[in-house]
Write a protein that holds these residues in place. Sequence first.
Motif, PDB file in Angstrom:
ATOM      1  N   GLY A 169      -7.512  -1.398 -12.386  1.00  0.00           N
ATOM      2  CA  GLY A 169      -8.526  -2.221 -11.751  1.00  0.00           C
ATOM      3  C   GLY A 169      -8.387  -2.266 -10.243  1.00  0.00           C
ATOM      4  O   GLY A 169      -7.820  -1.344  -9.627  1.00  0.00           O
ATOM      5  N   PRO A 170      -8.849  -3.333  -9.615  1.00  0.00           N
ATOM      6  CA  PRO A 170      -8.842  -3.433  -8.151  1.00  0.00           C
ATOM      7  C   PRO A 170      -7.450  -3.277  -7.561  1.00  0.00           C
ATOM      8  O   PRO A 170      -6.464  -3.800  -8.081  1.00  0.00           O
ATOM      9  CB  PRO A 170      -9.372  -4.853  -7.910  1.00  0.00           C
ATOM     10  N   GLY A 171      -7.385  -2.527  -6.470  1.00  0.00           N
ATOM     11  CA  GLY A 171      -6.118  -2.354  -5.759  1.00  0.00           C
ATOM     12  C   GLY A 171      -5.291  -1.181  -6.199  1.00  0.00           C
ATOM     13  O   GLY A 171      -4.254  -0.894  -5.594  1.00  0.00           O
ATOM     14  N   LEU A 172      -5.738  -0.459  -7.231  1.00  0.00           N
ATOM     15  CA  LEU A 172      -4.977   0.686  -7.745  1.00  0.00           C
ATOM     16  C   LEU A 172      -5.856   1.929  -7.767  1.00  0.00           C
ATOM     17  O   LEU A 172      -7.075   1.849  -7.916  1.00  0.00           O
ATOM     18  CB  LEU A 172      -4.459   0.406  -9.157  1.00  0.00           C
ATOM     19  N   ARG A 173      -5.202   3.084  -7.625  1.00  0.00           N
ATOM     20  CA  ARG A 173      -5.922   4.356  -7.688  1.00  0.00           C
ATOM     21  C   ARG A 173      -5.000   5.419  -8.262  1.00  0.00           C
ATOM     22  O   ARG A 173      -3.795   5.420  -7.991  1.00  0.00           O
ATOM     23  CB  ARG A 173      -6.401   4.774  -6.294  1.00  0.00           C
ATOM     24  N   GLN A 174      -5.563   6.307  -9.061  1.00  0.00           N
ATOM     25  CA  GLN A 174      -4.780   7.401  -9.608  1.00  0.00           C
ATOM     26  C   GLN A 174      -4.817   8.589  -8.665  1.00  0.00           C
ATOM     27  O   GLN A 174      -5.883   9.031  -8.235  1.00  0.00           O
ATOM     28  CB  GLN A 174      -5.304   7.821 -10.981  1.00  0.00           C
ATOM     29  N   GLU A 175      -3.637   9.082  -8.320  1.00  0.00           N
ATOM     30  CA  GLU A 175      -3.497  10.277  -7.480  1.00  0.00           C
ATOM     31  C   GLU A 175      -2.625  11.271  -8.222  1.00  0.00           C
ATOM     32  O   GLU A 175      -1.403  11.137  -8.252  1.00  0.00           O
ATOM     33  CB  GLU A 175      -2.874   9.904  -6.130  1.00  0.00           C
ATOM     34  N   TRP A 232      -3.938  -4.340 -12.435  1.00  0.00           N
ATOM     35  CA  TRP A 232      -4.603  -4.511 -11.143  1.00  0.00           C
ATOM     36  C   TRP A 232      -3.650  -5.206 -10.180  1.00  0.00           C
ATOM     37  O   TRP A 232      -2.571  -5.662 -10.565  1.00  0.00           O
ATOM     38  CB  TRP A 232      -5.894  -5.319 -11.302  1.00  0.00           C
ATOM     39  N   ILE A 233      -4.068  -5.290  -8.917  1.00  0.00           N
ATOM     40  CA  ILE A 233      -3.281  -6.001  -7.900  1.00  0.00           C
ATOM     41  C   ILE A 233      -4.056  -7.241  -7.482  1.00  0.00           C
ATOM     42  O   ILE A 233      -5.236  -7.167  -7.145  1.00  0.00           O
ATOM     43  CB  ILE A 233      -2.997  -5.106  -6.680  1.00  0.00           C
ATOM     44  N   GLU A 234      -3.378  -8.368  -7.528  1.00  0.00           N
ATOM     45  CA  GLU A 234      -4.001  -9.643  -7.176  1.00  0.00           C
ATOM     46  C   GLU A 234      -3.513 -10.093  -5.802  1.00  0.00           C
ATOM     47  O   GLU A 234      -2.314 -10.117  -5.536  1.00  0.00           O
ATOM     48  CB  GLU A 234      -3.639 -10.694  -8.225  1.00  0.00           C
ATOM     49  N   ASN A 235      -4.442 -10.427  -4.932  1.00  0.00           N
ATOM     50  CA  ASN A 235      -4.086 -10.994  -3.631  1.00  0.00           C
ATOM     51  C   ASN A 235      -5.202 -11.924  -3.180  1.00  0.00           C
ATOM     52  O   ASN A 235      -6.135 -12.186  -3.930  1.00  0.00           O
ATOM     53  CB  ASN A 235      -3.798  -9.900  -2.593  1.00  0.00           C
ATOM     54  N   SER A 236      -5.104 -12.418  -1.977  1.00  0.00           N
ATOM     55  CA  SER A 236      -6.065 -13.414  -1.501  1.00  0.00           C
ATOM     56  C   SER A 236      -7.102 -12.815  -0.569  1.00  0.00           C
ATOM     57  O   SER A 236      -7.491 -13.421   0.416  1.00  0.00           O
ATOM     58  CB  SER A 236      -5.324 -14.546  -0.771  1.00  0.00           C
ATOM     59  N   GLN A 237      -7.562 -11.604  -0.880  1.00  0.00           N
ATOM     60  CA  GLN A 237      -8.560 -10.963  -0.042  1.00  0.00           C
ATOM     61  C   GLN A 237      -9.859 -11.750  -0.053  1.00  0.00           C
ATOM     62  O   GLN A 237     -10.169 -12.471  -1.000  1.00  0.00           O
ATOM     63  CB  GLN A 237      -8.813  -9.539  -0.526  1.00  0.00           C
ATOM     64  N   LYS A 238     -10.630 -11.634   1.016  1.00  0.00           N
ATOM     65  CA  LYS A 238     -11.862 -12.389   1.165  1.00  0.00           C
ATOM     66  C   LYS A 238     -13.053 -11.668   0.557  1.00  0.00           C
ATOM     67  O   LYS A 238     -13.862 -12.252  -0.137  1.00  0.00           O
ATOM     68  CB  LYS A 238     -12.127 -12.666   2.648  1.00  0.00           C
ATOM     69  N   ARG A 239     -13.187 -10.374   0.837  1.00  0.00           N
ATOM     70  CA  ARG A 239     -14.370  -9.642   0.372  1.00  0.00           C
ATOM     71  C   ARG A 239     -14.106  -9.039  -1.007  1.00  0.00           C
ATOM     72  O   ARG A 239     -13.072  -8.437  -1.253  1.00  0.00           O
ATOM     73  CB  ARG A 239     -14.746  -8.529   1.355  1.00  0.00           C
ATOM     74  N   PRO A 262       0.828  -1.212   0.000  1.00  0.00           N
ATOM     75  CA  PRO A 262       0.000   0.000   0.000  1.00  0.00           C
ATOM     76  C   PRO A 262       0.863   1.264   0.000  1.00  0.00           C
ATOM     77  O   PRO A 262       1.797   1.388   0.779  1.00  0.00           O
ATOM     78  CB  PRO A 262      -0.799  -0.124   1.298  1.00  0.00           C
ATOM     79  N   GLY A 263       0.539   2.172  -0.905  1.00  0.00           N
ATOM     80  CA  GLY A 263       1.277   3.428  -1.018  1.00  0.00           C
ATOM     81  C   GLY A 263       2.353   3.420  -2.074  1.00  0.00           C
ATOM     82  O   GLY A 263       2.862   4.489  -2.452  1.00  0.00           O
ATOM     83  N   ASP A 264       2.729   2.242  -2.599  1.00  0.00           N
ATOM     84  CA  ASP A 264       3.754   2.173  -3.647  1.00  0.00           C
ATOM     85  C   ASP A 264       3.262   2.860  -4.918  1.00  0.00           C
ATOM     86  O   ASP A 264       2.117   2.673  -5.338  1.00  0.00           O
ATOM     87  CB  ASP A 264       4.111   0.720  -3.975  1.00  0.00           C
ATOM     88  N   ARG A 265       4.150   3.641  -5.528  1.00  0.00           N
ATOM     89  CA  ARG A 265       3.840   4.232  -6.826  1.00  0.00           C
ATOM     90  C   ARG A 265       4.326   3.282  -7.915  1.00  0.00           C
ATOM     91  O   ARG A 265       5.475   2.864  -7.903  1.00  0.00           O
ATOM     92  CB  ARG A 265       4.537   5.586  -6.976  1.00  0.00           C
ATOM     93  N   ILE A 266       3.436   2.959  -8.840  1.00  0.00           N
ATOM     94  CA  ILE A 266       3.795   1.989  -9.874  1.00  0.00           C
ATOM     95  C   ILE A 266       3.774   2.603 -11.270  1.00  0.00           C
ATOM     96  O   ILE A 266       3.818   1.897 -12.264  1.00  0.00           O
ATOM     97  CB  ILE A 266       2.833   0.788  -9.839  1.00  0.00           C
ATOM     98  N   THR A 267       3.749   3.925 -11.348  1.00  0.00           N
ATOM     99  CA  THR A 267       3.654   4.599 -12.636  1.00  0.00           C
ATOM    100  C   THR A 267       4.792   4.204 -13.563  1.00  0.00           C
ATOM    101  O   THR A 267       4.610   4.068 -14.776  1.00  0.00           O
ATOM    102  CB  THR A 267       3.651   6.129 -12.436  1.00  0.00           C
TER     103      THR A 267
END
Length: 230
Positions: free
Chosen positions: A27-33, A55-62, A10-15
């Motif tokens: 997609g999920p897990g990313l946001r433009q700031e 997008w970011i893939e992880n093993s989230q439940k919801r 969380p907080g990493d810039r991936i540009t």
Amino acid sequence: MEDNTRVVLPGDRITTSIDTDSPVVIGPGLRQEGEHIVALKAGLLRHIPQGNRWWIENSQKRYVAAAGESVLGVVTGRTAEFYRLDIGTAHTAILPVLAFEGATKRNRPNLALRSLVYCYVTMANPDMEAELTCVNPSTNRADGFGPLEGGFVFKCSLGLCRRLLNPATPILQLLGQHFPFEIAVGMNGRVWMNSKSTKDTIALMNAIEASEYLNKDECKTLVDNLINCS
């Protein structure tokens, strides 16, 4: 889907990892700031060249709704203009009564409560209810979206559902060589399946759930064992 094993927090810039020469779909897990695209959760950074989707893939439940994803929803309410569907998010989603192929004010589906519907997410916002459609925006046709009759619904991890939607995933191809079945995979952790018998449906469900961490050769062995036992 490209094999990208970059781990982000969380907080990493991936540009710097993203090709911005063409339009980018996040997609999920990313946001433009501002000028940067920032990770909102920990996981693996994934990319599909077609459409330049990230997008970011992880093993989230919801499940967190994201535009462009397919989901399986259950009708929980109805008004004159839309249906309310449970898609596993914190809030219900909205499916307009005219969001079906060929639907008009005089000719539209009449969905009963608890009906199962395969939908496409057209709009998603953390502060608003997601909006759904049963029309593929690329073709303006149903293309499999809409009410589902019969069959059986089971739950999978979000990671497995995303894997099943990848054409390169071997398990569905291997099973389809020996068993006739229909399947609809929702990115919200729900899978609908319909086959010629209850026995086959249970066997196929167990095989799919067991394939989550298997490679192609292991999936083939799993299917061979299933055939020998049937």
